[in-house]
Write an enzyme that holds these catalytic residues in place. Structure first.
Site, short mmCIF file in Angstrom:
data_model
loop_
_atom_site.label_atom_id
_atom_site.label_comp_id
_atom_site.label_asym_id
_atom_site.label_seq_id
_atom_site.Cartn_x
_atom_site.Cartn_y
_atom_site.Cartn_z
CE LYS A 177 -1.93 2.86 2.65
NZ LYS A 177 -1.82 4.06 1.79
CD GLU A 252 13.31 0.66 9.28
OE1 GLU A 252 13.74 1.55 10.06
OE2 GLU A 252 13.93 -0.38 9.05
CB CYS A 286 12.63 8.96 8.91
SG CYS A 286 13.43 7.87 7.76
CD GLU A 387 9.83 12.44 11.96
OE1 GLU A 387 8.72 11.88 12.08
OE2 GLU A 387 10.83 11.88 11.51
P1 NAD Z 1 2.00 8.11 8.05
O1 NAD Z 1 2.29 7.16 9.14
O2 NAD Z 1 0.83 8.98 8.16
O3 NAD Z 1 1.79 7.32 6.66
C1 NAD Z 1 2.65 6.31 6.22
C2 NAD Z 1 1.84 5.24 5.49
O4 NAD Z 1 0.91 4.65 6.39
C3 NAD Z 1 0.98 5.76 4.34
O5 NAD Z 1 0.92 4.80 3.32
C4 NAD Z 1 -0.38 5.95 4.98
O6 NAD Z 1 -1.43 5.92 4.05
C5 NAD Z 1 -0.41 4.75 5.90
N1 NAD Z 1 -1.32 4.90 7.04
C6 NAD Z 1 -1.78 6.04 7.63
N2 NAD Z 1 -2.58 5.74 8.67
C7 NAD Z 1 -2.60 4.38 8.76
C8 NAD Z 1 -3.22 3.46 9.65
N3 NAD Z 1 -3.99 3.87 10.66
N4 NAD Z 1 -3.00 2.15 9.47
C9 NAD Z 1 -2.20 1.71 8.49
N5 NAD Z 1 -1.60 2.52 7.57
C10 NAD Z 1 -1.79 3.84 7.72
O7 NAD Z 1 3.34 8.88 7.83
P2 NAD Z 1 3.59 10.22 7.03
O8 NAD Z 1 3.43 11.34 7.96
O9 NAD Z 1 2.86 10.25 5.77
O10 NAD Z 1 5.13 9.97 6.67
C11 NAD Z 1 6.13 10.58 7.31
C12 NAD Z 1 6.61 9.76 8.50
O11 NAD Z 1 7.30 8.60 8.06
C13 NAD Z 1 7.58 10.53 9.33
O12 NAD Z 1 7.27 10.38 10.70
C14 NAD Z 1 8.93 9.88 9.03
O13 NAD Z 1 9.88 10.02 10.00
C15 NAD Z 1 8.53 8.49 8.77
N6 NAD Z 1 9.52 7.82 7.92
C16 NAD Z 1 10.32 6.89 8.51
C17 NAD Z 1 11.28 6.26 7.75
C18 NAD Z 1 12.17 5.24 8.38
O14 NAD Z 1 12.74 4.44 7.67
N7 NAD Z 1 12.33 5.20 9.69
C19 NAD Z 1 11.42 6.55 6.40
C20 NAD Z 1 10.58 7.50 5.83
C21 NAD Z 1 9.62 8.12 6.61
#
Ligand code: NAD
Length: 500
Positions: A177, A252, A286, A387
């Site tokens: 997804k 992650e 991140c 963050e």
């Molecule tokens: P997010 O958690 O809102 O979304 C990430 C993914 O999860 C998307 O595909 C989203 O549609 C899905 N999602 C959202 N709510 C969900 C739920 N309740 N259940 C299952 N899936 C769900 O994150 P974001 O704000 O869009 O992305 C940025 C975040 O990702 C930041 O916090 C960043 O630090 C983190 N990030 C971490 C890494 C790593 O490797 N540690 C890498 C990239 C980004």
């Protein structure tokens, strides 16, 4: 011309009633339309993935042949690197300086690496003879079943291949997804797997909203493993959901990377490094170095240099090779960052550079934040603890190396950190930091052969590295009796002799 992308379920491209409009965050121009999946599409994808797993063609394909197919996909990505890099820049605003080498190039390298380690992987290994029975022992490492991979918008392709590369190398089926803001490269990747001959149902892609579509997938009883990259809040909810079916998770999550400049550092190098650490990928990374820790005695000299160099960063068109920092993914994220600026100033931080949205030619459309540096920051302020996910650096001072280590570790996160200084001393500091990655005199060094992941609330498990496949196999111990039968004396030890 804009293109249209469908969902990919059971080897077929599937359209839906509604579409997403993917617009450039720099210009707001339409880049592509993408089918918007719902809960029924997740159910269909999980069912197709389970069907493919049960049918068994892929999991019974010899590992070397699975690896060869993954290598073919890596070659196809490499052949399209410029086109895909530009598409990524148009879709999520990451600059072409980054999307070529990092987003696409490193993704291809990651797939090649996983194909290589799959060749040497101990899919089946024989252990020592078990005495005194005697019995022989075999350990089989077999695929888990249906894997859900959920990825964010900031670095969509790399976060995808980190999961589906080892999952597919091990013979699992996958439902992917992508994030609703940036699904194009994961869908392009599915196109390449399809063209390379991956059997139908082994890889499925359903683009949909996080709620309810992502949540439905991560909680689906047919899923045996969830691999997730995204926010810590959603990661925690996935961990809770996974308790119900006792399934594995790899998470992650977020970070608040501490970047320590020691008092013996080469300041010109450290200052440029600090800007690179924080501002690369528009600060939407991140692993960004978002907290800069500097010696109190050198505070003014370092801040002066930092602001002077920060002012030279080019903000603008992500497709221009001279641009260092592009737009923010959405109006929502931009406004969230501006709210953090307000909070930071209310808590006593001072803007040393930027601090707002740019005006003038090139900035009338799209979502923009100026490269920003805050000083007079203490580690209890929200701008130092949470963050922000944008081109925003906060500067804190420390009194001694021990003080720097204490401040660096005083966070709920533990993904990345960095130390600038002479190597022996910097290495001693690095060993004390509670962080999955520590870069000494460098930053953003991510390599397929090394693990990526975080301590504490930054995650669980590691992606990439030599053990990447371990996250996607079940280990099974098979014992083969060599004693000649149950009458054997060894059993007399554990079974009531009177009963034999
Ligand atoms: P997010 O958690 O809102 O979304 C990430 C993914 O999860 C998307 O595909 C989203 O549609 C899905 N999602 C959202 N709510 C969900 C739920 N309740 N259940 C299952 N899936 C769900 O994150 P974001 O704000 O869009 O992305 C940025 C975040 O990702 C930041 O916090 C960043 O630090 C983190 N990030 C971490 C890494 C790593 O490797 N540690 C890498 C990239 C980004």
């Amino acid at each position: 011309m804009t293109s249209h992308y469908s969902l990919y379920i059971d080897g077929k491209w599937v359209d839906t009633e509604e579409n997403y409009e993917i617009c450039s965050p720099a210009t707001e121009e339409l880049v592509a339309t993408v089918a918007k999946g719902g809960i029924s599409h997740v159910d269909a994808a999980v069912s197709a993935a389970q069907g493919a797993f049960d049918e068994g063609t892929w999991r019974r394909t010899p590992p070397a042949e699975r690896a060869a197919l993954i290598n073919t996909v890596a070659e196809r990505l490499t052949a399209r690197i410029d086109e895909l890099a530009a598409l990524q820049s148009r879709e999520n605003g990451a600059t072409v300086r980054i999307t070529g080498a990092l987003h696409v190039g490193l993704s291809a390298a990651q797939l090649q690496y996983v194909a290589a380690i799959a060749g040497d992987y101990p899919w089946e290994s024989e252990g020592p003879v078990i005495e005194p029975i005697p019995a022989a022992g075999i350990v089989v490492r077999q695929p888990i079943g249906v894997v859900a991979a959920i990825v964010p918008w900031n670095i969509p392709l790399l976060t995808t291949v980190w999961k589906i590369g080892p999952a597919l190398a091990a013979g699992n089926s996958v439902v992917l997804k992508p994030d609703e803001h940036a699904p194009l490269l994961p869908l392009e990747l599915a196109r390449e797997f399809d063209a390379a001959g991956l059997p139908p149902g082994v890889l499925n892609v359903v683009t949909g909203d996080g709620e309810p579509v992502g949540a439905h997938l991560s909680g689906h009883p047919g899923v045996r493993k969830v691999a997730f990259t995204g926010s810590t809040a959603v990661g925690k909810s996935i961990l809770r959901q996974s308790a119900d079916t006792v399934r594995g998770v790899t998470l992650e999550l977020g970070g608040k990377g501490a970047n320590i400049i020691l008092d013996d550092a080469d300041l010109d190098m450290a200052v440029d490094g600090a800007l690179f650490a924080c501002m690369a990928n528009n600060g939407e990374a991140c692993e960004a170095g978002t907290r800069l820790l500097i010696p109190a005695a050198q505070r003014d000299a370092i801040v002066t240099k930092l602001v002077a160099r920060g002012a030279t960063l080019q903000l603008g068109d992500p497709l221009a090779p001279t641009t260092h920092v592009g737009p923010i993914i959405s109006a929502h994220q931009r406004d969230r960052i501006l709210e953090y600026f307000r909070i930071a100033m209310q808590e006593g931080a001072t803007v040393a550079l930027g601090g707002g949205t740019p005006t003038g030619p090139g900035f009338d459309k799209g979502y923009w934040i100026e490269p920003t540096i805050f000083v007079d920051v203490t580690n209890d302020m929200r701008i130092a603890r949470e963050e922000v996910f944008g081109p925003v650096l906060v500067v804190l001072t420390y009194e001694s190396d021990a003080d720097a280590i204490r401040i660096a570790n005083d966070t709920n996160y533990g993904l990345s950190a960095g130390v600038w200084g002479t190597e022996e001393r910097a290495l001693a500091v690095a060993r004390e930091l509670d962080s999955g990655m520590v870069w000494v005199n460098n930053w953003h060094v991510i390599h397929p052969a090394y693990p990526f992941g975080g301590f504490k609330e930054s995650g669980l498990g590691r992606e990439g590295g030599p053990h990447a496949i371990d996250e996607y196999v079940e280990e099974k111990f098979i014992s083969l009796d060599r004693s000649g039968g149950i009458e054997n004396k060894a059993f007399a030890i554990v079974i009531d002799p009177a009963a034999t």
